[in-house]
Design an enzyme around this catalytic site. Structure first.
Site, PDB file in Angstrom:
ATOM      1  N   ASN A  49       1.453  19.898  -0.231  1.00 40.79           N
ATOM      2  CA  ASN A  49       2.106  19.927  -1.535  1.00 40.79           C
ATOM      3  C   ASN A  49       2.729  21.303  -1.740  1.00 40.79           C
ATOM      4  O   ASN A  49       2.103  22.320  -1.436  1.00 40.79           O
ATOM      5  CB  ASN A  49       1.104  19.674  -2.661  1.00 40.79           C
ATOM      6  CG  ASN A  49       0.729  18.213  -2.802  1.00 40.79           C
ATOM      7  OD1 ASN A  49       1.474  17.329  -2.386  1.00 40.79           O
ATOM      8  ND2 ASN A  49      -0.415  17.960  -3.392  1.00 40.79           N
TER       9      ASN A  49
ATOM     10  N   ARG B  92       0.547  12.181   0.884  1.00 46.52           N
ATOM     11  CA  ARG B  92       0.149  12.987   2.047  1.00 46.52           C
ATOM     12  C   ARG B  92      -0.811  12.210   2.941  1.00 46.52           C
ATOM     13  O   ARG B  92      -0.694  12.246   4.163  1.00 46.52           O
ATOM     14  CB  ARG B  92      -0.479  14.314   1.615  1.00 46.52           C
ATOM     15  CG  ARG B  92       0.525  15.283   1.017  1.00 46.52           C
ATOM     16  CD  ARG B  92      -0.146  16.549   0.525  1.00 46.52           C
ATOM     17  NE  ARG B  92      -1.155  16.201  -0.465  1.00 46.52           N
ATOM     18  CZ  ARG B  92      -2.288  16.868  -0.677  1.00 46.52           C
ATOM     19  NH1 ARG B  92      -2.579  17.931   0.042  1.00 46.52           N
ATOM     20  NH2 ARG B  92      -3.142  16.486  -1.587  1.00 46.52           N
TER      21      ARG B  92
END
Length: 94
Positions: free
Chosen positions: A41, A23
């Site tokens: 997520n 990320r």
């Protein structure tokens, strides 16, 4: 010179993409490309990416996600294109 078309890209990335800096890496690439949005997520192990900006920049982000040079391991990337909704500021990890 005509204005670049602004689009919304939603991408779901499957593979070993949680807990490996994926990320953060995605956020860095998106900011370099001038995109706004988020990388989150999901409970099933995927990462969901929402990005708004020029079609060219979103295409480049998608290309980078599929490049094989990301942290972890990307097995598949599913994409959906839609009209931008706006209201996004910066690019955040969720």
């Amino acid at each position: 010179m005509r204005e670049a078309k602004i689009v919304r890209l939603t991408a779901w990335v499957r593979g070993r993409v949680q807990g490996v800096g994926f990320r953060w890496w995605t956020r860095s690439r998106a900011l370099e490309l001038g995109l706004v949005g988020s990388a989150s997520n999901l409970a099933d192990g995927r990462v969901e990416i929402v990005a708004e900006g020029s079609k060219q920049s979103c295409d480049k982000l998608l290309e980078l996600l599929r490049s094989g040079v990301t942290p972890g391991r990307v097995d598949t990337v599913i994409e959906r294109w839609s009209e931008p909704r706006g209201g996004l500021v910066g690019f955040v990890e969720k």
